[in-house]
Design a protein around this motif. Structure first.
Motif, PDB file in Angstrom:
ATOM      1  N   ASN A 132       9.664  30.652   3.609  1.00 58.01           N
ATOM      2  CA  ASN A 132       9.802  30.680   2.164  1.00 58.01           C
ATOM      3  C   ASN A 132       9.969  29.260   1.654  1.00 58.01           C
ATOM      4  O   ASN A 132       9.973  28.304   2.441  1.00 58.01           O
ATOM      5  CB  ASN A 132      10.964  31.571   1.721  1.00 58.01           C
ATOM      6  N   LEU A 145       7.810  32.140  -3.924  1.00 55.45           N
ATOM      7  CA  LEU A 145       6.636  32.033  -3.060  1.00 55.45           C
ATOM      8  C   LEU A 145       5.351  32.252  -3.858  1.00 55.45           C
ATOM      9  O   LEU A 145       4.337  31.562  -3.638  1.00 55.45           O
ATOM     10  CB  LEU A 145       6.731  33.044  -1.918  1.00 55.45           C
ATOM     11  N   GLN A 146       5.387  33.159  -4.816  1.00 50.42           N
ATOM     12  CA  GLN A 146       4.213  33.391  -5.658  1.00 50.42           C
ATOM     13  C   GLN A 146       3.923  32.162  -6.531  1.00 50.42           C
ATOM     14  O   GLN A 146       2.762  31.826  -6.775  1.00 50.42           O
ATOM     15  CB  GLN A 146       4.430  34.623  -6.544  1.00 50.42           C
ATOM     16  N   ASP A 149       2.204  29.767  -4.292  1.00 53.97           N
ATOM     17  CA  ASP A 149       0.819  30.214  -4.101  1.00 53.97           C
ATOM     18  C   ASP A 149      -0.051  29.782  -5.284  1.00 53.97           C
ATOM     19  O   ASP A 149      -1.195  29.342  -5.107  1.00 53.97           O
ATOM     20  CB  ASP A 149       0.763  31.735  -3.954  1.00 53.97           C
ATOM     21  N   ILE A 152      -0.858  26.122  -4.988  1.00 49.69           N
ATOM     22  CA  ILE A 152      -1.945  25.909  -4.023  1.00 49.69           C
ATOM     23  C   ILE A 152      -3.284  26.103  -4.711  1.00 49.69           C
ATOM     24  O   ILE A 152      -4.207  25.286  -4.580  1.00 49.69           O
ATOM     25  CB  ILE A 152      -1.804  26.865  -2.818  1.00 49.69           C
ATOM     26  N   SER A 153      -3.400  27.176  -5.477  1.00 50.24           N
ATOM     27  CA  SER A 153      -4.661  27.467  -6.166  1.00 50.24           C
ATOM     28  C   SER A 153      -5.001  26.393  -7.197  1.00 50.24           C
ATOM     29  O   SER A 153      -6.156  25.951  -7.300  1.00 50.24           O
ATOM     30  CB  SER A 153      -4.587  28.835  -6.852  1.00 50.24           C
ATOM     31  N   TRP A 310       1.317  29.079   7.173  1.00 49.53           N
ATOM     32  CA  TRP A 310       1.025  28.242   6.005  1.00 49.53           C
ATOM     33  C   TRP A 310      -0.451  27.877   5.933  1.00 49.53           C
ATOM     34  O   TRP A 310      -1.017  27.781   4.839  1.00 49.53           O
ATOM     35  CB  TRP A 310       1.915  27.004   6.015  1.00 49.53           C
ATOM     36  N   LYS A 313      -2.168  30.545   4.210  1.00 48.33           N
ATOM     37  CA  LYS A 313      -1.935  30.567   2.763  1.00 48.33           C
ATOM     38  C   LYS A 313      -2.779  29.539   2.012  1.00 48.33           C
ATOM     39  O   LYS A 313      -2.730  29.483   0.789  1.00 48.33           O
ATOM     40  CB  LYS A 313      -0.453  30.322   2.467  1.00 48.33           C
ATOM     41  N   GLY A 314      -3.484  28.710   2.750  1.00 55.70           N
ATOM     42  CA  GLY A 314      -4.335  27.726   2.102  1.00 55.70           C
ATOM     43  C   GLY A 314      -3.826  26.309   2.158  1.00 55.70           C
ATOM     44  O   GLY A 314      -4.450  25.412   1.573  1.00 55.70           O
TER      45      GLY A 314
END
Length: 622
Positions: A132, A145-146, A149, A152-153, A310, A313-314
């Motif tokens: 986390n 965490l969202q 994410d 990352i995007s 990880w 996750k990208g």
């Protein structure tokens, strides 16, 4: 004989021709490797500090008093500005959930004990939950965490790649894997604590002992809390992160962390399979195949799975903290697994022992190591008047086979700020260092956020000390905040000098990522000019870089007081390699588009009249 003088520092000149290039071949030991088409630039951000708009800066201040940055502060605009600076990768420092002093029990996170946390915001290298992220960084900590994410995007959408930290050598003294995926057992959950060492124990123990808090200053500057009692329950005590085997570590030990066991016995011998001879020239695929049927220590598997989580996750790569404190066989095991999932993963390691560089690159399958004790330390000695710059040539020669793998930097979270009085003194005096650091090799360049606007790290943050931007406290970063301009990310509050400095970095970094010559050959022209060129003052350093399509001459004046004028010699062997005929070649500045000079080639030898002012840089094009 050259007499050593105290140097006072400044300027760079770069001559170049145009064009792009495809690929260069570089030799690594007996193995030829293809070097990437362009230079990479890493922009390190301390994630907690980057978006903080609060300028209060009270020593030991709380989040309410001093503020904190969030993932959401990395807006599309912010990321685009970073990209436009000339950046390829962002290293988001301090993302994994680490120990800190703040109540998050409402989301199921236990409170950390101030007696074993450094500062109020905590060390990013005392990771508490590897699956986390730091709840301080989220607008909604329950959905942290969202939010990461989404970052990352956004990062990928901006055309950037990202790195995060993994710290395999040690974890927080109070590690709690509250976010473990199904089937993942916590660190130490299956250890036999009656033994100092067993191969599959995750930690080293001090049997029949109880951990004692070291004799440090009062935590939180003496603030009274329920947990600030000079006690922490740990029976039996474990070895401390830096290897201390004392139940009561010293105050200078990494007492907030515990050492992870990788199958290295207390006497230093290895309790795991070793790589056979010849694996220094084998591919990551071959390394991966070697480990497929091998029994390895439990800690190896746990950290491999963390890295793959990880990666899935990208995340595009990792910066590995204190990698040389972990055996390179483990790195072969983990890095080959990461590369099998993402062949383009960017794997950067903190290694400070030059005798081990090649082991960690060739056997540990690292892409890049810190070039700290060679190039960084030499540049610091030069700017502080302790050394002539001539030794830079010896460093390049000594690392010729691995120079592409040695990441260059002048500033990071561990080091004194480049602009601080303890380093260069001013950001302007740091300019020639930046030119050399960026252009002397094919290695990636790293910039620490705020460096490009002259941040000096002078704040009294509390636990952290001045000259380094604190990684332990909630604090604002003044120069960076002026560039951030309350979230506009347009530099609207910068002073004129700070705007000019950032413009210098932007021009230099963008030049570096487009230059084919900087991915080509290196040859110094220092020796011939030092020996025979009148006016070639002690602070000057010169070298050449070239590819098939681009030719560079780089001249740097580290003096910040003395201007110099001289006729720079370009030896006949270089003129021959560049296939230049006798004649006069106009060269035009590419950094600022204002200056021209002439390269005169007579009887196969080149000469350029150079006039170098203090702390100034030029890029000339043939």
């Amino acid at each position: 004989m050259i007499k050593k003088k105290t140097l006072v520092l400044g300027i760079s000149v770069v001559l170049l021709s145009t064009a792009c290039k495809t690929k260069d071949l570089k030799m690594s030991g007996e193995k030829t490797e293809i070097v990437t088409e362009k230079k990479e630039v890493v922009y390190q951000v301390f994630t907690r500090l980057f978006g903080n708009k609060n300028t209060n800066n009270k020593p030991w201040g709380t989040i309410e008093e001093n503020g904190v940055g969030k993932f959401n502060d990395f807006t599309d605009k912010a990321l685009q500005e970073i990209k436009d600076l000339g950046v390829s990768y962002i290293w988001y420092t301090g993302v994994p959930h680490h120990a800190l002093i703040r109540d998050y029990t409402a989301i199921g996170v236990s409170n950390d004990d101030p007696d074993i946390v450094k500062g109020r915001a905590g060390s990013p290298y005392a990771v508490k939950d590897y699956y986390n992220v730091n709840p301080d960084l989220a607008v909604d900590p329950a959905n942290r965490l969202q939010e990461f994410d989404a970052l990352i995007s956004r990062t990928h959408a901006a055309g950037l790649k990202l790195l995060i930290d993994i710290v395999p050598n040690h974890i927080a003294r109070k590690y709690e894997g509250k976010s473990n995926p199904a089937g993942v057992r916590d660190f130490g959950a299956d250890d036999d604590v009656t033994f100092e060492y067993q191969r599959d124990n995750n930690f080293y123990y001090i049997p029949n002992s109880q951990f004692e808090v070291p004799d440090t200053a009062q935590p939180l500057n003496g603030e009274v809390t329920a947990l600030s009692d000079r006690k922490f329950q740990e029976i039996p005590a474990k070895w401390t992160g830096n290897g201390s085997r004392m139940a009561k570590p010293d105050k200078n030990d990494w007492y907030e962390t515990i050492k992870v066991n990788y199958g290295v016995r207390p006497d230093g011998s290895k309790d795991f399979p070793e790589l056979p001879a010849g694996y220094d020239s084998k591919s990551y695929e071959e390394h991966f195949e070697f480990w497929k049927d091998k029994s390895v220590p439990s800690s190896w598997i746990k950290f491999r799975d963390i890295a793959l989580y990880w990666t899935g996750k990208g995340v595009d790569g990792f910066r590995y903290d204190m990698a040389e404190m972990v055996p390179y066989e483990f790195w072969s095991y983990m890095n080959s697994a990461v590369k099998m999932k993402n062949p383009d993963a960017f794997l950067l390691a903190e290694v400070y022992n030059p005798d081990q560089y090649r082991n960690y690159i060739r056997l540990g399958k690292m892409d890049y190591l810190y070039d700290k004790v060679e190039t960084y330390d030499k540049l610091k000695d030069i700017i502080q008047g302790r050394s002539l710059p001539d030794g830079l040539s010896d460093i390049q020669k000594g690392m010729k086979d691995i120079e592409h793998h040695m990441l260059h930097f002048l500033d990071n979270h561990d080091e004194q700020r480049l602009a601080s009085p303890e380093f260069a003194g001013t950001a302007e005096k740091g300019k020639p260092l930046m030119v050399v650091s960026t252009t002397i090799s094919t290695a990636p360049t790293m910039v620490y956020f705020g460096q490009e606007v002259g941040e000096a790290g002078s704040e009294d943050a509390g636990f952290g000390t001045h000259s380094r931007t604190s990684i332990f406290d909630y604090i604002g970063v003044p120069n960076h905040q002026r560039w951030m301009n309350n979230g506009e990310f347009d530099g609207g509050l910068l002073t004129q000098k700070e705007k000019e400095l950032r413009d210098f970095y932007k021009r230099l970094l963008n030049f570096s990522i487009s230059s084919s010559a900087l991915m080509g050959d290196f040859e110094e022209i220092q020796t011939i000019n030092r020996e025979s060129t009148a006016g070639f003052d002690p602070g000057i350093y010169a070298y050449t870089r070239w590819s098939a399509n681009q030719k560079l001459i780089i001249v740097t004046n580290f003096s910040w007081i003395s201007s110099s004028s001289f006729e720079l010699k370009i030896p006949s062997d270089i003129i021959k390699k560049w296939k230049l005929k006798d004649g006069s070649y106009t060269i035009t500045d590419q950094l600022y588009k204002v200056s021209k000079a002439q390269l005169e080639v007579v009887n196969g030898e080149g000469k350029v009249q150079v006039a170098i002012a203090p702390s100034e840089s030029f890029i000339y094009q043939l």
